[in-house]
Design a protein around this motif. Sequence first.
Motif: not given
Length: 1006
Positions: A34-38, A42-45, A47-56, A79-86
Amino acid sequence: MSLVSFRKCLLYLLVLMPANFIYSQNLCDSLKNEISVYLTSYTQKKLAIGTIKIDSATVVRKKKQIDLYANINCSYIPFREENVADIYGNIHRILSPEYEKFNIRLITDKHPVEELITGQKRKKTFTNRLEKPLVTPVDRPYKIDRGLEDRHIALWQSHGLYYEQKLARWEWQRARLFQTVEDLYTQAYVLPYLVPMLENAGANVLLPRERDIQYQEVIVDNDRNTGTSSYREKHGKEQWMQGSGAGFAHLKEEYVDYENPFKDGTFRQIETIKKGEESVAEWTPEIPESGRYAVYVSYQTVDNSTEDALYIISHAGGETSFRVNQTMGGGTWIYLGHFDFKAGLNETGKVRLSNLSVRSNRIVTADAVKIGGGYGNIARKVNDQLILTENIKSSENAGEQQAKTKFPVTSVSETSGSPRFTEAARYWLQWAGFPDSIYSKNKGVNDYMDDYQSRGRWVNYIAGGSTANPKTPGLHIPVDLAFAFHTDAGTTPDDSIIGTLGIFSTRANDGIFLNNKASRYLSRDLSDLIQTQIVEDVRRLYEPAWSRRGLWNRTYSEAETPQVPTMLLEFLSHQNLADMRYGLDPRFRFDVSRAIYKGMLKFISQQYKQEYIVQPLPPDGFGIRFISENEVELFWQAVPDTLEPTAHPEKFVVYTRTGNGGFDNGMSVTGNSCRFAQQSGVQYSYKVTAVNRGGESFSSEILSACRMPSERGLVLIVNGFYRVSAPDCFVSSDGLAGFTDRMDHGVPDKYDISYTGSQHEFRRSIPWTDDDSPGFGASDANYEGRVIAGNTFDYPSVHGEAIAAAGYSYVSCSAKAVMEGMVDLNAYKLVDWILGKQKQTLIGRGIHAPLFKTFPAALQTSITGYCHNGGNIFISGAFVGSDLAHTPEDILFATDILKYKWRTGCAAVTGKIKTVPSPFPLSAGTYTYYHEPNEQSYVVESPDAIEPVGPDAATIFRYPENNLSAGIAFSGNYRTCVLGFPFEAVKGKEERAKMMAGILQALTEN
């Protein structure tokens, strides 16, 4: 094992194991997914960077901490302070309530994302101790203290011609596609835009490739000179003497492996004085042809070298002075600037070096001066070691006799035969005196690898011995950052954008820079700031769908080798049509270069903890009017930058050119106007820049004025030609697409150095085979290495020269000054309207309205009123008919007011026109105009045929190849003369004067 023994072992393990191990557990797969999907959503809006996956994921309950380990794609997020907090807030909402009070760490690329925040307060910044920069301009009429003053930036424009040993030939490092090749294409950003922007902000910019596009080169030296050029010395209080050690000497026309011209000669030296009679070294070049040349100086850094050697350059516009810090940069070419020089050996063209200084008893050294870029003089041949190695390999499989014929062998060295600016860094570095360990790591066996490996090694060498790289020998130049500009970002099978990729490297030296132990993640900060600025600016100005790709942490040589913060930019894909529909447009190149400059400015300002101000945009609405017999008033308006609120001008600088000389050093002006006295019979030209504490803008267009003695009348010249654009492009549904420059080459901004030739392969289905057969987009090579002229924004002087030859005075203004009411046409009986290749033009896929219409509605209203008041107007341009053939209002303006109608486009291909009998008093004659790409004038490849409308209008020029009407004149209550070709593109000053005299006669006499 007994129960007692087992309990003892267990107790022993519990004592030794970390507490975290006992209390940690893995997060369940469903939450990780679920975190990976989020994160991916979040990035696909943006960024064109592919799928993010939580490996562990690890839950440490005792510490109330959750560590989420994401794949490398997560590190591509800016990364910025604002989007990290978000991000952390949203992850908390995904997790079950039992983890509400747990601290979360999202880890990628071995770092928590909060440590990847760009611009955060790192333990160390990358700064240099410096008293005086390498080069300081003396004559700037303004001060920079919120820009890049005293900073040194190393950058380079991708590849260049190199010698391919295995084919025994010089070739490009990339394929010719879409009318260019990456080896030249990146130059079209770096040389005309990025480098001047950085210099206008106060930076010293260093390049490992030739920066001058001038074909000619003159060497003046105390050892050997080009032609009749001369080196002289004047002895004052102190005496010039021979320096101890080697200096430059140009003893050979060609140089081969490991030969270093900076070891072949001698140099001169003298002590500095604070007062008294100065001593001067003087270099006087024999300039082969009038034009614009770069000036380089060389000297030797010795014990007790001066920090303020005074160089004075005499040129066609006057004198310009520089202070050079000779404690750094000795033994190579040091660039001072570009200047106009007149042909021959004369007092208006020379370089002088004085021993006057703020400190006495220091040492000034004098060696060679290089003027112009020239042609490559590094000769290459197949390396003997490579022949031996390849033949051994072949003989093991095919026999000795076959091996001898398998590999090309040549004993003759050859140069590229091309201008030096087209060549790779490896060859410039040899000509510029760098050690062969820098430019030939592979011992002459592989020039391709030598080239890309040399660039980072060059950075370390020029910074060697400075605070930027103190433990390495070198030139002691404190480099603040390095930047590699590339456009090799891949392809797509459709019309989507590849976009922008940033590359940096933190792998070397345990992730730190050797000089001050600052983190190499500063390179990520630099890359992020530049990539962010590019993508945001391009999306706002041109293409909302511009792709932002990753921030790669990779071990690319150009990113990894330098011991300073470095970015390797893959800006777009020169192999991808959708990218290049923007990428061939000069407006796009300007704004992208400005974005890169702004990113660098923001990064360096962060390092030095200072506020920054962005240099302004060029002024417009420029005009000149006579306010007395021999005095003119110049007026203009500032241009706000909608992307950058700090880029507000505080004052302006006005530059003046007298006659056919060059521009002077400028005069500072606080308001939006100023006045100048003029001498009768002399043409004066002016340009204006805007300045603030961050630097100086590019200049406005160039306007001219001249008051003739016993004038026959006064003409207002209106410059309505401000178009710069890419060539025509089409995309069809039948699998064909590309650039059709036969219809319209577009208009370069002043010049273009990236054009190789027309595209000849338009079939999308044709694949890439190799660089000699690159498939879709393949282009010709007949123009590569040539400087192709574009819109100089200097045509009022061309028209004015012909007007003055006919005895008329003239002033000039921009079309915008007329459109916004700053100039009243009715104050002038004669108007000359320049349209050049002005026409409505889209950019890219055409999501914004077209620009560059010949006559917008406001101008049609002004000209209609002017004609009804009895004004007389001369108009010339390649698209005067076709651009007014789209709407009923436009057609009515052309037919009813200007008295012509469009007949056809692409009316001629031979570049000839002739006068024909008519009621108007024009002398018979045949003229030629520039109809193919060339160095002198923009190309007029498809002029309009226009026909007269009404009984009082007549054809006065025709295209002789088909007798189509090329120009008309009308005489009624007012008079018009309209040409379907641009007047300024007519070849020859005498021919233009003759044509203009006839046109003015047609507008004023019966």
